[in-house]
Motif scaffolding. Structure first.
Motif, PDB file in Angstrom:
ATOM      1  N   UNK A  10      12.161 -31.640 -32.917  1.00 44.65           N
ATOM      2  CA  UNK A  10      12.269 -33.133 -33.165  1.00 44.65           C
ATOM      3  C   UNK A  10      12.053 -33.325 -34.620  1.00 44.65           C
ATOM      4  N   UNK A  11      12.891 -33.552 -35.818  1.00 43.31           N
ATOM      5  CA  UNK A  11      12.574 -33.669 -37.038  1.00 43.31           C
ATOM      6  C   UNK A  11      11.811 -35.126 -37.495  1.00 43.31           C
ATOM      7  N   UNK A  12      12.520 -36.144 -36.652  1.00 43.96           N
ATOM      8  CA  UNK A  12      11.997 -37.483 -37.021  1.00 43.96           C
ATOM      9  C   UNK A  12      12.206 -38.359 -35.969  1.00 43.96           C
ATOM     10  N   UNK A  13      11.522 -39.304 -35.927  1.00 39.45           N
ATOM     11  CA  UNK A  13      12.013 -40.523 -34.609  1.00 39.45           C
ATOM     12  C   UNK A  13      11.967 -41.919 -35.613  1.00 39.45           C
ATOM     13  N   UNK A  14      12.579 -42.664 -35.056  1.00 43.33           N
ATOM     14  CA  UNK A  14      12.460 -44.317 -35.391  1.00 43.33           C
ATOM     15  C   UNK A  14      12.693 -45.224 -34.320  1.00 43.33           C
ATOM     16  N   UNK A  65      22.358 -30.394 -35.765  1.00 38.22           N
ATOM     17  CA  UNK A  65      21.250 -31.480 -36.025  1.00 38.22           C
ATOM     18  C   UNK A  65      21.854 -32.663 -35.621  1.00 38.22           C
ATOM     19  N   UNK A  66      21.251 -33.346 -34.436  1.00 40.78           N
ATOM     20  CA  UNK A  66      22.089 -34.720 -33.788  1.00 40.78           C
ATOM     21  C   UNK A  66      20.791 -35.755 -33.819  1.00 40.78           C
ATOM     22  N   UNK A  67      21.110 -36.969 -34.015  1.00 43.08           N
ATOM     23  CA  UNK A  67      20.439 -38.139 -33.967  1.00 43.08           C
ATOM     24  C   UNK A  67      20.752 -38.722 -32.444  1.00 43.08           C
ATOM     25  N   UNK A  68      20.036 -38.449 -31.440  1.00 45.98           N
ATOM     26  CA  UNK A  68      20.104 -38.961 -30.247  1.00 45.98           C
ATOM     27  C   UNK A  68      19.579 -40.543 -30.188  1.00 45.98           C
ATOM     28  N   UNK A  87      16.464 -52.772 -27.944  1.00 48.19           N
ATOM     29  CA  UNK A  87      15.630 -51.855 -28.767  1.00 48.19           C
ATOM     30  C   UNK A  87      16.507 -50.412 -28.649  1.00 48.19           C
ATOM     31  N   UNK A  88      16.123 -49.608 -29.860  1.00 42.94           N
ATOM     32  CA  UNK A  88      16.771 -48.390 -30.003  1.00 42.94           C
ATOM     33  C   UNK A  88      15.931 -47.457 -30.334  1.00 42.94           C
ATOM     34  N   UNK A  89      15.642 -46.302 -29.700  1.00 45.10           N
ATOM     35  CA  UNK A  89      15.076 -45.020 -30.230  1.00 45.10           C
ATOM     36  C   UNK A  89      16.116 -44.104 -30.715  1.00 45.10           C
ATOM     37  N   UNK A  90      15.832 -43.865 -32.038  1.00 44.46           N
ATOM     38  CA  UNK A  90      16.421 -42.733 -32.901  1.00 44.46           C
ATOM     39  C   UNK A  90      15.735 -41.305 -32.767  1.00 44.46           C
ATOM     40  N   UNK A  91      16.221 -40.264 -32.169  1.00 43.35           N
ATOM     41  CA  UNK A  91      15.474 -39.043 -32.273  1.00 43.35           C
ATOM     42  C   UNK A  91      16.380 -38.010 -33.141  1.00 43.35           C
ATOM     43  N   UNK A  92      15.851 -37.631 -34.054  1.00 38.41           N
ATOM     44  CA  UNK A  92      16.643 -36.438 -34.967  1.00 38.41           C
ATOM     45  C   UNK A  92      16.324 -35.131 -34.294  1.00 38.41           C
ATOM     46  N   UNK A  93      17.005 -34.445 -33.800  1.00 39.58           N
ATOM     47  CA  UNK A  93      16.922 -33.022 -33.019  1.00 39.58           C
ATOM     48  C   UNK A  93      17.465 -31.896 -34.027  1.00 39.58           C
ATOM     49  N   UNK A  94      16.900 -30.717 -34.372  1.00 40.56           N
ATOM     50  CA  UNK A  94      17.426 -29.815 -35.278  1.00 40.56           C
ATOM     51  C   UNK A  94      17.184 -28.584 -34.236  1.00 40.56           C
ATOM     52  N   UNK A  95      18.440 -27.888 -34.240  1.00 40.93           N
ATOM     53  CA  UNK A  95      18.703 -26.674 -33.327  1.00 40.93           C
ATOM     54  C   UNK A  95      19.411 -27.154 -32.365  1.00 40.93           C
ATOM     55  N   UNK A  96      19.654 -25.998 -31.460  1.00 44.33           N
ATOM     56  CA  UNK A  96      20.563 -26.108 -30.237  1.00 44.33           C
ATOM     57  C   UNK A  96      20.288 -25.418 -29.412  1.00 44.33           C
ATOM     58  N   UNK A  97      20.674 -25.668 -27.860  1.00 45.12           N
ATOM     59  CA  UNK A  97      20.495 -24.795 -27.058  1.00 45.12           C
ATOM     60  C   UNK A  97      22.007 -24.619 -26.379  1.00 45.12           C
ATOM     61  N   UNK A  98      22.217 -23.371 -25.506  1.00 45.74           N
ATOM     62  CA  UNK A  98      23.309 -23.183 -24.977  1.00 45.74           C
ATOM     63  C   UNK A  98      23.274 -24.188 -23.748  1.00 45.74           C
ATOM     64  N   UNK A  99      24.412 -24.853 -23.440  1.00 45.48           N
ATOM     65  CA  UNK A  99      24.405 -25.887 -22.281  1.00 45.48           C
ATOM     66  C   UNK A  99      25.672 -25.579 -21.462  1.00 45.48           C
ATOM     67  N   UNK A 100      25.482 -25.954 -20.260  1.00 51.12           N
ATOM     68  CA  UNK A 100      26.471 -25.791 -19.242  1.00 51.12           C
ATOM     69  C   UNK A 100      26.374 -27.201 -18.168  1.00 51.12           C
ATOM     70  N   UNK A 101      26.744 -28.341 -18.517  1.00 48.32           N
ATOM     71  CA  UNK A 101      26.707 -29.492 -17.720  1.00 48.32           C
ATOM     72  C   UNK A 101      27.870 -29.606 -16.902  1.00 48.32           C
TER      73      UNK A 101
END
Length: 316
Positions: free
Chosen positions: A160-164, A265-268, A276-290
């Motif tokens: 997590x790079x930054x939150x707001x 890099x994704x802002x969740x 209200x809103x949480x902004x969570x900036x995530x750097x990097x990625x994982x392999x996913x299988x949803x």
């Protein structure tokens, strides 16, 4: 803050299409949704959370005995009072000294759980699980889906790079009265759009810079695109079009969709009506299988599984 070491997810087997619902009601009222997942009669937020947690733990180097914290996010706990977090911990076989907390009442509960996990002292397990519903003839129920996403934090993986967090009151945009199973709105579309875009943009403006990819809460398949346009971001990821409205789990499913699309890099963006809103900036990625196999059901079957109609044909 620690890293996101692994993720897991769960989707109910049953699926119903927008066409099937639309034929029953002379039109489908949830925008941008083509199909959605439907929980079985024996599935709820707890059972889905457990399944997602097991999926996440299977890919984690962190053992269950090493977990220090379990955080659960849901708007649809199967009981109004009683700690569902302890139930999930017991089913998973976690240690008795694990710290357990539950976030609820808002679809922001999923990002609240994620933030608590990455801020925890030691390895943590966070899960968002939801299965909202409305009255059978309204847009909320037409779009209401189900699913769960779990995250294990550790020493390696995306960070997590930054939150707001941004809060501004917009009463009545989405709520569920005490004792009711149905989510309601005042059905003021323009007002709901304003609440959604204003608060999400408010959170984005607090970031040092806005990533090229967003993963917002998606009550339907239309609203996320409005955020992308207002924030001038082309890459907006969600799974509402095929899963429906997964409530507190929605922005985390959006993160999985972003990673699946190759985003680094994704802002969740966890949006909770009210608002209200949480902004969570995530750097990097994982392999996913949803993705999970699905079994299509008819609308009468859907009504029975969601408890709108009892199996003997009586009204719920």
């Amino acid at each position: 803050m620690t890293a996101i070491e692994s993720v897991g997810s769960y989707l109910p087997t049953y699926r119903i299409t927008a066409q099937e619902i639309g034929e029953a009601w002379d039109g489908f009222r949830a925008r941008g949704i083509q199909e959605k997942r439907v929980p079985g009669a024996d599935e709820d937020a707890v059972t889905m959370a457990v399944a997602a947690c097991k999926d996440a733990l299977a890919d984690a180097s962190v053992g269950r005995n090493s977990l220090a914290t379990l955080i659960v996010g849901t708007t649809t706990p199967p009981r109004e009072e009683g700690d569902i977090g302890t139930t999930i911990a017991e089913i998973l076989g976690l240690e008795n000294d694990i710290e357990v907390s539950v976030h609820t009442q808002s679809t922001r509960a999923g990002t609240r759980a994620l933030l608590a996990a990455v801020r925890a002292d030691g390895p943590a397990l966070a899960v968002a699980a939801d299965c909202p519903q409305g009255d059978p003839d309204d847009a909320i129920d037409h779009g209401a889906g189900a699913g769960a996403v779990a995250v294990v934090t550790g020493d390696s993986g995306p960070t997590v790079r930054q939150t707001a967090t941004y809060t501004r009151e917009f009463p009545g945009t989405r709520f569920r009265q005490r004792g009711s199973e149905s989510v309601e709105t005042y059905d003021a579309t323009a007002y709901e759009r304003e609440a959604y875009t204003t608060t999400i943009n408010g959170a984005l403006e607090l970031l040092d810079d806005v990533p090229a990819a967003l993963a917002p809460t998606a009550p339907d398949g239309s609203l996320p695109g409005r955020v992308g346009r207002s924030a001038d971001v082309d890459s907006v990821h969600h799974l509402a079009s095929e899963l429906g409205d997964t409530g507190a789990a929605s922005p985390l499913f959006g993160l999985l969709a972003a990673w699946d699309a190759g985003e680094e890099t994704v802002a969740v963006l966890g949006y909770g009506a009210g608002s209200s809103v949480d902004a969570i900036v995530i750097e990097g990625a994982l392999d996913v299988d949803w993705a999970r196999p699905a079994t299509d059901i008819s609308y009468p079957e859907y009504l029975r599984k969601r408890g709108h109609v009892l199996s003997n044909g009586g009204d719920h």
